[in-house]
Structure formats: C-alpha cells, structure tokens
Design an enzyme around this catalytic site. Structure first.
Site, PDB file in Angstrom:
ATOM      1  N   ARG A   1      24.540  32.125  12.401  1.00 23.94           N
ATOM      2  CA  ARG A   1      23.568  33.118  12.856  1.00 23.94           C
ATOM      3  C   ARG A   1      23.878  33.560  14.287  1.00 23.94           C
ATOM      4  NH1 ARG A   1      20.158  37.148  11.546  1.00 23.94           N
ATOM      5  NH2 ARG A   1      18.408  37.246  13.004  1.00 23.94           N
TER       6      ARG A   1
ATOM      7  N   GLY B   1      -7.075   3.956  -3.332  1.00 23.37           N
ATOM      8  CA  GLY B   1      -5.730   4.342  -2.884  1.00 23.37           C
ATOM      9  C   GLY B   1      -5.241   3.308  -1.901  1.00 23.37           C
TER      10      GLY B   1
ATOM     11  N   LEU C   1      -0.695   2.176 -10.117  1.00 20.97           N
ATOM     12  CA  LEU C   1      -1.646   1.335  -9.388  1.00 20.97           C
ATOM     13  C   LEU C   1      -2.867   2.161  -8.949  1.00 20.97           C
ATOM     14  CD1 LEU C   1      -2.259  -1.404  -7.945  1.00 20.97           C
ATOM     15  CD2 LEU C   1      -0.947  -0.553  -5.993  1.00 20.97           C
TER      16      LEU C   1
ATOM     17  N   GLU D   1       2.977   5.278  -1.233  1.00 21.14           N
ATOM     18  CA  GLU D   1       3.413   3.882  -1.004  1.00 21.14           C
ATOM     19  C   GLU D   1       2.900   3.357   0.342  1.00 21.14           C
ATOM     20  OE1 GLU D   1       6.973   2.358  -2.519  1.00 21.14           O
ATOM     21  OE2 GLU D   1       7.248   3.999  -3.921  1.00 21.14           O
TER      22      GLU D   1
HETATM   23  C1  LIG Z   1       2.697  12.952  -4.862  1.00 21.29           C
HETATM   24  C2  LIG Z   1       2.095  11.597  -4.983  1.00 21.29           C
HETATM   25  C3  LIG Z   1       2.724  10.633  -5.760  1.00 21.29           C
HETATM   26  C4  LIG Z   1       2.153   9.365  -5.918  1.00 21.29           C
HETATM   27  N1  LIG Z   1       2.747   8.445  -6.738  1.00 21.29           N
HETATM   28  C5  LIG Z   1       2.084   7.283  -7.027  1.00 21.29           C
HETATM   29  C6  LIG Z   1       2.583   6.395  -8.037  1.00 21.29           C
HETATM   30  O1  LIG Z   1       3.633   6.623  -8.648  1.00 21.29           O
HETATM   31  N2  LIG Z   1       1.863   5.290  -8.328  1.00 21.29           N
HETATM   32  C7  LIG Z   1       0.682   4.979  -7.682  1.00 21.29           C
HETATM   33  O2  LIG Z   1       0.087   3.955  -8.004  1.00 21.29           O
HETATM   34  N3  LIG Z   1       0.193   5.805  -6.720  1.00 21.29           N
HETATM   35  C8  LIG Z   1       0.856   6.948  -6.377  1.00 21.29           C
HETATM   36  N4  LIG Z   1       0.361   7.803  -5.425  1.00 21.29           N
HETATM   37  C9  LIG Z   1      -0.878   7.454  -4.728  1.00 21.29           C
HETATM   38  C10 LIG Z   1      -0.659   7.134  -3.263  1.00 21.29           C
HETATM   39  O3  LIG Z   1      -0.030   5.891  -3.127  1.00 21.29           O
HETATM   40  C11 LIG Z   1      -2.025   7.224  -2.563  1.00 21.29           C
HETATM   41  O4  LIG Z   1      -2.372   8.591  -2.497  1.00 21.29           O
HETATM   42  C12 LIG Z   1      -1.983   6.614  -1.182  1.00 21.29           C
HETATM   43  O5  LIG Z   1      -1.848   5.219  -1.247  1.00 21.29           O
HETATM   44  C13 LIG Z   1      -3.243   6.960  -0.375  1.00 21.29           C
HETATM   45  O6  LIG Z   1      -4.397   6.704  -1.099  1.00 21.29           O
HETATM   46  P1  LIG Z   1      -5.549   7.812  -1.180  1.00 21.29           P
HETATM   47  O7  LIG Z   1      -4.911   9.072  -1.586  1.00 21.29           O
HETATM   48  O8  LIG Z   1      -6.645   7.278  -2.000  1.00 21.29           O
HETATM   49  O9  LIG Z   1      -6.031   7.987   0.329  1.00 21.29           O
HETATM   50  P2  LIG Z   1      -7.137   7.087   1.062  1.00 21.29           P
HETATM   51  O10 LIG Z   1      -6.852   5.650   0.865  1.00 21.29           O
HETATM   52  O11 LIG Z   1      -8.477   7.596   0.722  1.00 21.29           O
HETATM   53  O12 LIG Z   1      -6.820   7.451   2.582  1.00 21.29           O
HETATM   54  C14 LIG Z   1      -7.298   8.636   3.216  1.00 21.29           C
HETATM   55  C15 LIG Z   1      -7.000   8.525   4.706  1.00 21.29           C
HETATM   56  O13 LIG Z   1      -7.722   7.406   5.261  1.00 21.29           O
HETATM   57  C16 LIG Z   1      -6.829   6.569   5.932  1.00 21.29           C
HETATM   58  N5  LIG Z   1      -7.256   5.177   5.773  1.00 21.29           N
HETATM   59  C17 LIG Z   1      -7.662   4.550   4.631  1.00 21.29           C
HETATM   60  N6  LIG Z   1      -7.945   3.267   4.870  1.00 21.29           N
HETATM   61  C18 LIG Z   1      -7.694   3.065   6.191  1.00 21.29           C
HETATM   62  C19 LIG Z   1      -7.752   1.930   7.045  1.00 21.29           C
HETATM   63  N7  LIG Z   1      -8.119   0.719   6.600  1.00 21.29           N
HETATM   64  N8  LIG Z   1      -7.406   2.092   8.343  1.00 21.29           N
HETATM   65  C20 LIG Z   1      -7.026   3.288   8.807  1.00 21.29           C
HETATM   66  N9  LIG Z   1      -6.916   4.394   8.044  1.00 21.29           N
HETATM   67  C21 LIG Z   1      -7.244   4.276   6.759  1.00 21.29           C
HETATM   68  C22 LIG Z   1      -5.468   6.791   5.294  1.00 21.29           C
HETATM   69  O14 LIG Z   1      -4.423   6.444   6.170  1.00 21.29           O
HETATM   70  C23 LIG Z   1      -5.519   8.281   5.000  1.00 21.29           C
HETATM   71  O15 LIG Z   1      -5.123   9.003   6.134  1.00 21.29           O
HETATM   72  C24 LIG Z   1       0.943   9.060  -5.234  1.00 21.29           C
HETATM   73  C25 LIG Z   1       0.321  10.021  -4.429  1.00 21.29           C
HETATM   74  C26 LIG Z   1       0.872  11.289  -4.332  1.00 21.29           C
HETATM   75  C27 LIG Z   1       0.137  12.320  -3.501  1.00 21.29           C
END
Ligand SMILES: Cc1cc2nc3c(=O)[nH]c(=O)nc-3n(C[C@H](O)[C@H](O)[C@H](O)COP(=O)(O)OP(=O)(O)OC[C@H]3O[C@@H](n4cnc5c(N)ncnc54)[C@H](O)[C@@H]3O)c2cc1C
Length: 389
Positions: free
Chosen positions: A278, A141, A135, A373
């Site tokens: 320990r 994200g 996704l 997730e």
């Molecule tokens: C090891 C790993 C495995 C993964 N596996 C999968 C997978 O199998 N399939 C898949 O589709 N994805 C996967 N992901 C993606 C993962 O789901 C996303 O990284 C996650 O949803 C966060 O999105 P982002 O990294 O773009 O962060 P962002 O959305 O950019 O968020 C950055 C920060 O902003 C905050 N934030 C964003 N919007 C808001 C809001 N509206 N209100 C308050 N705070 C907010 C977030 O909480 C976070 O702290 C994986 C990620 C990792 C690191």
C-alpha cells in the site's frame, strides 16, 4: 554440575524437534492450500465444509493424541498445540474444531475412559467422527458446577434431562461428552461425565447460534428429554465428573491460547504484506517509522504469547505443574489476538473494514478468546490463586 548423559536436552521453547517441525509445516501447508480458499464462504454461510473436515481426518489432525493402537497419530499435546496454531493462522474456526476434538474430547477419553469406551470411541474419533464437549448451560457458565442437567440412575444406566448451551461442534459431532448431576444436593460431587451419541433416543441438537466471530464453527444448544445412557458410557467415575471437567479444561485452555496465537500471527502476516504494498505519500506505508514501530510491538507481543503457550504445553507434556502458566497463556494470547487484529484493521485503513480483505474477520474472531474455556476474569482468578497462595 549435571551429568550430560542424564541431563535433559534443553532447547529454546520455539526450537521444534524434527517431527514437530514436519508436522507444523504440513498443517500450515494444508491450511494455506485447502482452508484459505474456503474461509470467506464458510464465514458467510456460518458452517464448516464437510469435505474439508474429511480432509482434516485424512491429514491426521483430528486424532493427534489418539494412541496408534486405536488408529490415531500417537502424537503429543504439543503437536496438538502446533496444529491448532497453524490452522488458526488461516481460519480460527477450523482451529477450534480441531482444538475441541483433541484437547478436550480425545484428551478426556484417553485419560478417563474405560478400555471398553476407548475402543468404542477413539478409533472413530481418529478416523471420521467429530466430538463435542458439553458443560455450559444457560444458567451456569463461569460457575460451571451449578449445572442442572439431571442424570437419574435406573436399572440399565442413567436417564438424562436438561439442556446444554454454547456447544462447539454441536452440528458436526456424533460423540458428545456431557456433564450432568446425579444429585443436585451433592453439589460438585454429584457431577458425572457421560458419553452420549447423536443417535441416542431423547437427544436432539437444538438451535445454532448466529455469532460475531468464528462463525463457521457451530455453537449449539443440546436438549435431553429422557435420554437413556448406558452405565458403560460413564466417563471416569460416577460423581467424579468435576475432576474430568477441571482437568481437561485446564489443558484445553492452552489450546485456546494456541488458537489465539495463530490468529494473531495470521493478522500480523497479512499486515506486513499489505503495508509493503500500500502506497501513500509516494511510498509504501511500511516505510513510515510509526507503522514499523506498531508492527514491531505486535511482533513482540505475538512472540511473548507464543512462548507462554509453548511453555505451558511442554510443561503439560512433561507432567509438571502448569495451572498458572495455562491461565496466563490463554489470558495473554487472547488479549494479544484482539490488539494485533485491531492494529491490522487500522493499518489496512478502509480496506480493513470490509469483507473483501481478511483482517476484519480475524478481528471479529479474536473476541471469543476472552470468553470461552474460562473468561479473562476467571483466568485472572486462577493466576491470583496460584501466585498468592
Ligand atoms: C462461541 C462459544 C463457544 C463455546 N463452546 C463451548 C463448548 O464447546 N462447551 C461448553 O461447555 N461451553 C462452551 N461455551 C461456553 C463458554 O465456556 C461460556 O460462555 C463461558 O464460560 C462464560 O460463561 P457465561 O457465558 O455464562 O458468562 P458468565 O459466567 O455469566 O460471565 C459473565 C461475565 O461475568 C464475569 N464473571 C462471572 N463470574 C465472575 C467472578 N467470580 N469474578 C469475576 N467476574 C466474573 C465473567 O468474567 C464475564 O465477564 C462456548 C461459548 C461461546 C460463546
């Protein structure tokens, strides 16, 4: 008064039925015998052992909810949660492999796939083929439905172009659930889920990420360049992919809760064992009341997180509303996993900081629970929406 003949059987949340107990114990036994010896090597090499994955198929944990008619174990979502928890006590990387396979990929297929897709995919997923769920993208994200991967319709089906990022199991998978939009102007109503096979032309698995934790679990970029997908490989309905995504992720996050509870239990077990061995100031450090109280608090937190996870999973299996409960279980269990694994490092002292002992890895592994997730902020948003509406 309820008629006892028709009243549901009420059990403590942690009381397991005979089949659940047998399943949980067999997975735990497997984890200790087959996974534990490989944990350090897989973490260092940043990859899962293929022979181990084959053994997970033999054990039946790669197709827990696949109906027996399709060659699966015909189990429940709760069985999947028990399996993920047991494996994650030993290695959360193995836990997430099994979690994505069951709570996202197989779950989505059993709920949304046509009979044709089910018969083509489910027997393979239950017996030898790993699945992945794609996704997220570089620019989408938390705001998952801002995805830009395009699916253009043609006479035979669809042509996919775009990139996915962070895809768990990307290295091992042959079957990918891929979300793309058929019409960016339609917003979330354009999103459609497709089944893409590794062998499809125009599809490549790109860079594998070098991570802080769950290093053995592969996290990969997926690249689509004029990748042709037959119309028969649409999962659910065209334009209804958002429903597939929302509903599977709502359930999938209970699996992440289980992964984090398993991780926390594993860290706690190591800590209890170590503090009894320990010795400082002439006695085991476990004899100090300050240490006992820290361990007591950790045990209480693990228990509380487990109760939330089990409750959410049982609600899901009984088709009762579970949205807030699933968000709560993931939020709490990921925080507990971080706190308990951090305490484990503290109580191991200097030995907690080095790779010869198991707890530094669990501390690194815990962090992901608050990110994937749905980040913790997004879980809070879901809970707030539910309790304040
Ligand atoms: C090891 C790993 C495995 C993964 N596996 C999968 C997978 O199998 N399939 C898949 O589709 N994805 C996967 N992901 C993606 C993962 O789901 C996303 O990284 C996650 O949803 C966060 O999105 P982002 O990294 O773009 O962060 P962002 O959305 O950019 O968020 C950055 C920060 O902003 C905050 N934030 C964003 N919007 C808001 C809001 N509206 N209100 C308050 N705070 C907010 C977030 O909480 C976070 O702290 C994986 C990620 C990792 C690191």
């Amino acid at each position: 008064m309820t008629n006892s003949a028709t009243a549901p059987i009420r059990r403590a949340l942690t009381t397991l039925a005979e089949d659940e107990l047998l399943f949980r114990d067999s997975v735990l036994e497997f984890a200790r015998a087959e996974v534990a010896p490989l944990v350090r090597e897989m973490d260092e090499h940043g990859s899962l052992s293929r022979p181990l994955i084959d053994k997970l198929f033999d054990l039946g944990v790669m197709g827990i909810e696949v109906p027996e008619a399709y060659g699966g174990a015909g189990g429940t979502f709760f069985h999947a949660v028990l399996g993920v928890e047991a494996l994650s006590q030993v290695d959360p990387s193995v836990g997430v492999l099994v979690d994505v396979q069951n709570t996202l990929v197989i779950n989505a297929l059993t709920r949304w796939a046509s009979e044709d897709l089910k018969s083509r995919c489910l027997p393979r997923l239950a017996s030898s083929v790993v699945g992945a769920y794609a996704l997220s993208e570089a620019g989408s994200g938390s705001d998952a439905f801002a995805l830009t991967t395009r699916a253009a319709a043609d006479a035979e089906g669809f042509v996919l172009n775009g990139r996915k990022l962070w895809i768990t199991n990307g290295n091992e998978a042959d079957i990918f659930i891929v979300f793309a939009t058929i019409d960016p102007a339609a917003g979330y109503r354009g999103i459609t889920a497709f089944i893409v096979e590794r062998a499809f032309g125009g599809f490549t698995v790109g860079k594998k990420e070098d991570k802080l934790g769950i290093r053995a679990s592969s996290t990969c970029e997926l690249i689509f360049e004029d990748c042709r997908v037959p119309a028969a490989n649409v999962l659910g309905q065209v334009g209804k992919g958002y429903k597939v995504a929302i509903e599977t992720l709502n359930e999938g996050r209970i699996g992440i809760g289980a992964q984090m509870v398993g991780l926390a239990q594993g860290a706690l077990d190591h800590t209890i064992r170590y503090t009894k061995e320990r010795r400082q100031f002439g006695k085991p450090i476990a004899d100090f009341q300050a240490v006992q109280h820290q361990i007591a608090r950790a045990a209480m937190e693990v228990e509380a997180a487990r109760l939330l996870v089990y409750n959410a999973a049982r609600l899901r299996d009984e088709s009762l509303p579970f949205l807030a409960e699933a968000a709560m279980c993931k939020l709490l269990s990921s925080e507990v996993a971080e706190r308990v694994s951090s305490l484990a490092v503290n109580l191991y002292g200097g030995y907690g900081f080095v790779k010869d002992y198991p707890v530094e890895k669990l501390y690194r592994d815990a962090k992901i629970g608050q990110i994937y997730e749905g980040t913790s902020n997004l879980q809070l948003q879901t809970i707030a929406k539910q309790v304040m509406s």
